[in-house]
Write a protein that holds these residues in place. Structure first.
Motif, PDB file in Angstrom:
ATOM      1  N   VAL A   1      14.768  26.993 -66.490  1.00 31.06           N
ATOM      2  CA  VAL A   1      15.391  27.292 -65.198  1.00 31.06           C
ATOM      3  C   VAL A   1      16.231  28.552 -65.341  1.00 31.06           C
ATOM      4  O   VAL A   1      16.997  28.689 -66.293  1.00 31.06           O
ATOM      5  N   ALA A   2      16.070  29.458 -64.385  1.00 32.60           N
ATOM      6  CA  ALA A   2      16.920  30.646 -64.307  1.00 32.60           C
ATOM      7  C   ALA A   2      17.820  30.487 -63.090  1.00 32.60           C
ATOM      8  O   ALA A   2      17.350  30.188 -61.994  1.00 32.60           O
ATOM      9  N   ILE A   3      19.110  30.667 -63.298  1.00 35.41           N
ATOM     10  CA  ILE A   3      20.067  30.577 -62.189  1.00 35.41           C
ATOM     11  C   ILE A   3      20.677  31.959 -62.016  1.00 35.41           C
ATOM     12  O   ILE A   3      21.470  32.413 -62.851  1.00 35.41           O
ATOM     13  N   ARG A   4      20.283  32.612 -60.941  1.00 37.32           N
ATOM     14  CA  ARG A   4      20.828  33.937 -60.642  1.00 37.32           C
ATOM     15  C   ARG A   4      22.246  33.792 -60.095  1.00 37.32           C
ATOM     16  O   ARG A   4      22.550  32.835 -59.406  1.00 37.32           O
ATOM     17  N   THR A   5      23.084  34.778 -60.401  1.00 42.96           N
ATOM     18  CA  THR A   5      24.434  34.764 -59.847  1.00 42.96           C
ATOM     19  C   THR A   5      24.336  34.850 -58.331  1.00 42.96           C
ATOM     20  O   THR A   5      23.643  35.708 -57.796  1.00 42.96           O
ATOM     21  N   LEU A   6      25.002  33.940 -57.669  1.00 38.53           N
ATOM     22  CA  LEU A   6      24.919  33.850 -56.217  1.00 38.53           C
ATOM     23  C   LEU A   6      25.602  35.043 -55.552  1.00 38.53           C
ATOM     24  O   LEU A   6      26.496  35.657 -56.122  1.00 38.53           O
ATOM     25  N   ARG A   7      25.191  35.331 -54.325  1.00 40.81           N
ATOM     26  CA  ARG A   7      25.869  36.332 -53.505  1.00 40.81           C
ATOM     27  C   ARG A   7      27.067  35.656 -52.846  1.00 40.81           C
ATOM     28  O   ARG A   7      27.051  34.456 -52.599  1.00 40.81           O
TER      29      ARG A   7
END
Length: 166
Positions: A29-35
């Motif tokens: 799982v990749a969790i991108r930094t949220l906007r």
């Protein structure tokens, strides 16, 4: 006595949850930094960190930085951080505030298929105390944001597991 409990538990429908090994072919799982689409500075880092910690803690899938190679990619935004007074004293000063934190997340499989999450898992409220000391109020608010981020991260993980379960 404990032996009887352990032997009877499987027959009663209770069982241990096993997170290891992934669900439905999801092993990374990749969790991108949220906007941050709210007016709360830095909240996107608090929530993104809470999501990463929750997925690491559960251990169902390996956390990766590689969005292209991950089986699942979580991205999106913190779309709501609102505060309103909930309790007031006799001179109409707030003694308690309610903070609402809302997320707008997209979870996508490697092949591009979206994973639909229950919208109830993406919004929650928490109350915190006001104080005559502005720093104490600020600390209480910051702790409320962290508690909500942790709570929502757990709900997001559960919602992803539920959506992927066969």
């Amino acid at each position: 006595m404990w032996l009887a409990v352990f032997l009877a538990a499987p027959g009663c429908g209770y069982h241990f949850v096993r997170y290891q090994g992934g669900v439905d072919g999801v092993h990374s799982v990749a969790i991108r930094t949220l906007r941050n689409e709210s007016y709360e500075p830095g909240v996107e880092f608090v929530v993104s960190d809470a999501l990463r910690r929750e997925f690491l803690r559960r251990g169902a899938a390996e956390l990766t930085e590689d969005s292209e190679g991950a089986d699942l990619v979580v991205s999106g935004a913190v779309d709501q951080v609102s505060v309103e007074g909930r309790s007031f004293d006799s001179v109409v000063l707030a003694t308690e505030f309610q903070l609402t934190l809302g997320l707008d997340l997209q979870v996508v499989r490697r092949d591009g298929r979206p994973v639909l999450l229950d919208p109830r898992a993406l919004r929650e409220t928490e109350r915190y105390f006001a104080s005559a000391d502005i720093e104490a109020t600020r600390k209480n608010r910051s702790e409320a944001v962290r508690r909500l981020a942790t709570l929502l991260a757990g709900r997001v993980h559960d919602a992803v597991d539920e959506a992927l379960a066969p």
